[in-house]
Design a protein around this motif. Structure first.
Motif, PDB file in Angstrom:
ATOM      1  N   ARG C  99       3.844   6.392  -1.044  1.00 32.56           N
ATOM      2  CA  ARG C  99       5.206   5.126  -1.010  1.00 32.56           C
ATOM      3  C   ARG C  99       5.973   5.677  -2.246  1.00 32.56           C
ATOM      4  NH1 ARG C  99       4.271  -0.173   0.623  1.00 32.56           N
ATOM      5  NH2 ARG C  99       6.205  -0.477  -0.445  1.00 32.56           N
ATOM      6  N   ASP C 101       8.867   4.773  -2.773  1.00 29.82           N
ATOM      7  CA  ASP C 101       9.682   3.518  -3.275  1.00 29.82           C
ATOM      8  C   ASP C 101       8.817   2.941  -4.480  1.00 29.82           C
ATOM      9  OD1 ASP C 101       7.680   2.916  -1.390  1.00 29.82           O
ATOM     10  OD2 ASP C 101       8.959   0.920  -1.610  1.00 29.82           O
ATOM     11  N   LYS C 165       8.652   4.945   7.789  1.00 31.51           N
ATOM     12  CA  LYS C 165       9.033   3.718   6.828  1.00 31.51           C
ATOM     13  C   LYS C 165       9.156   2.295   7.507  1.00 31.51           C
ATOM     14  CE  LYS C 165       9.628   2.101   2.566  1.00 31.51           C
ATOM     15  NZ  LYS C 165      11.050   2.012   1.788  1.00 31.51           N
ATOM     16  N   GLU C 169       7.830  -1.524   6.932  1.00 30.94           N
ATOM     17  CA  GLU C 169       8.899  -2.631   6.769  1.00 30.94           C
ATOM     18  C   GLU C 169       8.802  -3.812   7.947  1.00 30.94           C
ATOM     19  OE1 GLU C 169      12.654  -0.765   6.549  1.00 30.94           O
ATOM     20  OE2 GLU C 169      12.493  -0.261   4.619  1.00 30.94           O
TER      21      GLU C 169
END
Lengths: 492, 307, 294
Positions: C99, C101, C165, C169
């Motif tokens: 990940r 992010d 991704k 989400e």
């Protein structure tokens, strides 16, 4: 879904199993009474199924007599050194442990503080040991002037030899006892090469051990200083003012190498002998002779057991006694031992008490052995048990096994008495000031001592060898060794 | 709902979840890998068993010198890096090729190949060394027996360094390519089938699909695996270099690597401090190499970088 | 995938088949030798089929079957528990480091990668385990050191980085937390990767004898590898000439030779060699528990 449940179920099942596994072996040792002193003893050998049975008997005897509860742990031959080195490093507590030059190496561990100095303990609790082991050997177990281990009493000298297979010796009228020169042996080998297809004339194996073949010599040339493997420095056994020499540039070494090269090119030894294992190879092949790294009285009987061959064993030089040969089996007391006095008391008993000694080595009478009369035992019973006899004090206390001469122990002592005594007997080299050089030289030596046998140009190869050793610092080792020897001589 | 999503995007709520996932592993790593590390201090000590790691006296860098003093130092460093580099290139190429080929076949036959390729991984080097010896032994080896039958001269393989320039890579590949191939193959079957369907529509043939889809998709995995291997480039497969060569010293010019040298050098002394020094030296060099390669990768392709 | 009848498949089979033969041939020899008569092997060398059939090697190894069976139990227990927990922990952390992010992911990657480069080494590790953790002679010490193996975590990361991704989400949109996104979405999607890595974990436990050599002396906790390793290394040691010089009297014919050595290899590897598809399935199902519900 079903499989998921099966997995969860399996894992749940595993948990109680874990506790079963965890508790499996821990309920045997805790039964001794409170006042007993527990002594732990680490040994090398084949782990014994019957050890707990024997130990029960041993502890009955020890408990009544000394208030000692002995716990022996036998680590496998291959594991022992690793186990002990890690235990030393972690400062784990133990009372007694086997040590020697070849397993759980004595000098590095003792000089790094793993063991307790024993001089006072021996005086107070080990009187019998001091009276049994001849005084001249004790120096071999000293580091910085202090006794760091108890030497076990067995054969104390060393002699290398060749075992000739009787069948071939007889066939070609070769009498090993009459040999005075290499040439006579080579002639015998040549006859094997010429007439016996598929028979190896001479098994001389295992790198690290120089294939001596010098029956004309009075004695072996050098006593090694660092170790058997690191024979690149030494002193002449005949040198009474011991001077350390670089053995690699000696004419004797040169002659040894040339004789190996001659044997290689003539096909007397297997072409890749340095990568072979003696005992492994001799099982599957026909051969006319093989090296014996240590001969002693009764060795021909042992060969019959080990190799199934009738052999005539002939020594390659006179037996000699050195620090290395005298200290080949010892027992030390751990630096963190809780009861060093009791440990010494126990070892004193092992050394002098014939019953206790044989109980530990051979087990219980009529269970693990039967009495065959005249001091002989018969080991052919349902339950097998046996720990190495040289690991317990005085081997001359041992019962005799079938095949041994009734006076084998006397013969052994006579051999020891006739042995040449190395001028360095009792000198123990402390490697720590030159450990980097020893590490580097050891690595170089291990490489070149083999490659010189195969090199196209021997002179060049020897020159390379010597140059590499100089780079690795052989001269600094020689200087340091000489310094230590001189200091040692001054104290005598 | 949109509020929640934006919160997540700002990384407020999810942190707890991610930390929760990472924590157990981190605890294990700290407990098993980091906590014992201070013990490396013994590399700088005159280790004394009675005193232990902390109280033993300092020795500066003297435990390291045996690694560098002789002419051997250059050889073992060169051999270690050369062989590992070669092994990385060869094993990954072969494994990749085999994985790609397997990916072209039906599932049933793949299962069989996959299992068989894995076999050598199960045999320890000790066993492999015995099999190797049966092939190569001087007087009775299978190869020499064949040579004799063909009327050719026999070769003393364990005293013939040049031959091992070929034997070593073959032995390494034989033992290791199988499990690397499985790693790649696993990644291939995990690829999104839509990628291939799209290519089918465009009319790409099998080979084009391999080069345009399969290989590029594996790029990141290759980078990771190679990076891991670089992290170990200063350490060697001891079983291959020691056991499989039967520690035959005539072969050292070709087969001697740092690990075998250290083993040989410390045989007599068994000094824990000097052993630790060798390990530390290998680690530091590997760290430098890994950091350099990561820089290089980042420069070439930001997406694939490992850290 | 659609069936593709293509002549090139034939060539692929030839190529892979040839490699497969090279991989399988040594095993054939190992099996053959283990069932051969020791004397015959010594005299006439190795053969692909036993010239003189003998079960002696197995009889010798299995002389006291109690200990071997018990050790199988120990090894199985350690391997199953270790690989299930290990795969779970490792895949969890592997997901976290994919990940990008997540700000801490780079730090965590480094934290996991660093031990690949720096290890404490034998003596410090031993002291730490024995003196600080006090885990000598426990099954725990056979399990925890291998629970998180850096290179396998990175391998898992490699497998997981292919997940788009958008899928994660969409999980957020459904209101799922990160933990349940991992177990319900990510893990099932990387099933084949998990199976492979899980297998590696399992083998790592199964094949290890190093930890047990260092830390186990209690007979009840000796795993299979150490038990057999010991039989072999003892024989090896006794064969060396070094040993001859100590002068111990042992009947060499009783030492395990080539046949016993090969039998040992098969006793260790045999069971998993044939169980490994099952092991893979077992591990994958293990970690994707609950995914089916979602």
């Amino acid at each position: 879904m079903k499989t998921n449940r099966i997995i969860v179920f399996t894992l749940l099942l595993m948990l109680p199993l874990a506790s079963v596994l965890a508790n499996g072996g821990s309920d045997s040792a805790e039964t001794a009474s409170k006042e007993m002193v527990n002594i732990s003893w680490h040994q090398i050998g084949n782990p014994q199924e019957e050890l707990p049975v024997v130990m029960e008997e041993v502890n009955k005897y020890l408990g009544d007599k000394f208030g000692i509860n002995l716990d022996i742990t036998v680590h496998g031959w291959g594991d022992y050194t690793t186990k002990m080195q890690t235990m030393h490093a972690a400062g784990e507590s133990f009372d007694l442990a086997f040590t020697s030059g070849w397993a759980n190496p004595f000098i590095p561990t003792a000089s790094k503080g793993a063991y307790l100095p024993l001089d006072n303990l021996l005086k107070d609790y080990g009187k019998d040991i001091l009276s049994i082991l001849p005084a001249k050997y004790w120096d071999a177990a000293k580091i910085d002037g202090k006794i760091m281990a108890i030497i076990n009493y067995q054969i104390m000298s060393n002699q290398r030899g060749i075992a000739f297979v009787k069948e071939y010796a007889d066939k070609y009228g070769f009498d090993p006892d009459k040999v005075t020169q290499n040439k006579q042996i080579f002639d015998f080998f040549q006859q094997i090469v010429d007439n016996e297809e598929g028979v190896v004339p001479y098994f001389n194996l295992k790198e690290g051990i120089l294939p001596d073949l010098n029956p004309q010599e009075e004695t072996r040339y050098f006593d090694d200083i660092i170790s058997e493997e690191d024979r690149y420095i030494g002193v002449y056994l005949t040198d009474t003012t011991p001077t350390v020499v670089n053995t690699l540039i000696s004419p004797e070494y040169r002659r040894d190498v040339e004789s190996v090269r001659e044997m290689l090119s003539a096909g007397y030894i297997p072409s890749d002998f340095t990568s072979l294992n003696l005992d492994e190879e001799v099982k599957g092949r026909e051969y006319a002779s093989f090296i014996m790294t240590r001969i002693k009285p009764g060795v021909e009987g042992e060969n019959l057991v080990r190799y199934g061959k009738d052999t005539i064993v002939s020594g390659l030089y006179k037996p000699y006694t050195s620090t290395g040969s005298a200290s080949s089996t010892m027992t030390a007391i751990g630096v963190n031992s809780q009861h060093p006095e009791k440990a010494m008391e126990l070892y004193n008993a092992v050394y002098s008490d014939k019953y206790l000694y044989n109980l530990l080595v051979f087990g219980i009478k009529d269970v693990h052995y039967t009495d065959a009369g005249n001091g002989y035992v018969n080991l052919d019973t349902d339950k097998s048990y046996g720990l190495p006899a040289w690991q317990f004090g005085d081997q001359f206390n041992a019962y005799l096994m079938p095949g041994q001469d009734p006076d084998v122990w006397q013969q052994t002592m006579d051999l020891d008495a006739s042995a040449v005594v190395s001028p360095l007997l009792g000198f123990v080299f402390d490697p720590s000031p030159v450990r980097n050089e020893i590490a580097a030289c050891g690595a170089i030596n291990a490489e070149y001592k083999i490659s010189v046998y195969y090199a196209d140009n021997l002179d060049e190869a020897m020159a390379d060898f010597n140059k590499a050793m100089e780079e690795a610092g052989i001269d600094r080792i020689i200087t340091e060794a000489q310094k230590q020897i001189d200091a040692w001589l001054a104290t005598k | 709902m949109p509020n929640l999503l934006s919160k997540r995007k700002r990384g407020l709520l999810d942190h707890r979840g991610l930390w929760l996932l990472a924590l157990p592993a981190l605890v294990v790593v700290v407990l098993m890998q980091y906590m014992p590390l201070p013990g490396l201090i013994i590399a700088f000590k005159n280790y004394n068993y009675g005193l232990g790691p902390w109280k033993s006296s300092w020795s500066g860098f003297s435990n390291f010198t045996y690694l560098f003093t002789t002419g051997v130092a250059a050889r073992i460093t060169y051999n270690t890096i050369k062989w590992n580099f070669l092994f990385i290139v060869l094993s990954h190429s072969l494994a990749m090729l085999v994985a790609l080929l397997m990916n072209e076949l039906s599932r049933r036959s793949i299962k069989i190949y996959q299992t068989i390729f894995f076999f050598p991984y199960f045999l320890s080097w000790v066993i492999a060394a015995y099999l190797g010896f049966a092939l190569l032994s001087g007087d009775r080896g299978i190869i020499n027996t064949l040579l004799t039958r063909m009327g050719r001269d026999t070769v003393i393989w364990y005293a013939q360094p040049d031959a091992w320039r070929v034997i070593l890579p073959l032995a390494y590949l034989w033992k290791h390519f199988g499990y690397i191939a499985i790693i790649y193959f696993t990644a291939l079957i995990g690829l999104d089938p839509q990628l291939f369907e799209a290519a089918d529509i465009e009319g790409a043939n099998r080979i084009q699909k391999v080069f345009r889809i399969s290989i590029p998709q594996l790029k990141q995995l290759v980078v990771i695996l190679v990076m891991i291997d670089i992290g170990r480039i200063f350490r060697s497969d001891f079983g291959l270099f020691f056991q499989f060569t039967r520690n035959s010293s005539t072969l050292y010019p070709v087969t001697d690597v740092i690990d075998t040298y250290v083993y040989r050098a410390l045989l007599t002394l068994g000094d824990p401090g000097m052993a630790a020094a060798a390990g530390l030296y290998q680690s530091v060099v590997a760290l430098v190499l890994v950091l350099l390669s990561n820089k290089l990768i980042t420069k070439l392709d930001e997406e694939s970088r490992v850290f | 995938m659609s069936k593709r009848v293509n002549s090139s498949n034939f060539f692929i089979h030839i190529l892979l088949g040839a490699i497969a033969v090279l991989c399988i041939l040594p095993i054939v020899f190992v099996v053959s030798i283990s069932f051969s008569d020791e004397q015959d092997v010594l005299k006439n060398g190795y053969a692909a089929f036993p010239r003189v059939f003998s079960l002696e090697a197995y009889r010798m190894m299995l002389k006291s079957p109690g200990q071997i069976l018990h050790s199988y139990l120990v090894t199985t227990f350690v391997s199953v528990v270790g690989s299930v927990i290990g795969l779970t922990l490792s895949s969890m952390v592997a997901y976290v480091i994919t990940r990008k992010d997540f700000k801490a992911s780079r730090f965590i990657t480094l934290a996991v990668f660093f031990p690949l480069l720096f290890q404490a080494g034998l003596v410090p590790f031993y002291i730490y385990v024995v003196k600080f953790l006090k885990l000598k002679d426990t099954l725990t010490i056979l399990i925890i050191p291998y629970l998180v193996i850096p290179w396998l975590v990175l391998l898992l990361k490699g497998y997981m980085s292919k997940i788009p991704k958008s899928i994660i989400e969409s999980g957020w949109l459904d209101g799922a937390g990160e933990v349940s996104i991992f177990f319900r979405i990510v893990a099932p999607m990387t099933k084949s990767g998990l199976a492979t890595v899980g297998l590696f974990y399992f083998l790592n436990y199964w094949n290890d004898w190093w930890l047990s050599l260092l830390f186990i002396s209690d007979k009840a906790k000796i795993p299979l590898q150490l038990l057999l390793q010991r039989i072999l290394s003892n024989a090896e040691f006794m064969r060396s000439t070094l040993f001859q010089s100590v002068g111990v009297d042992i009947d060499l014919t009783k030492l395990p030779g080539d046949t016993a050595r090969m039998a040992t290899a098969l006793l260790v590897a045999g069971p998993i060699l044939f169980a490994f598809p099952f092991i893979q399935r077992f591990l994958v199902r293990g970690i994707t528990v609950g995914s089916i519900k979602g």
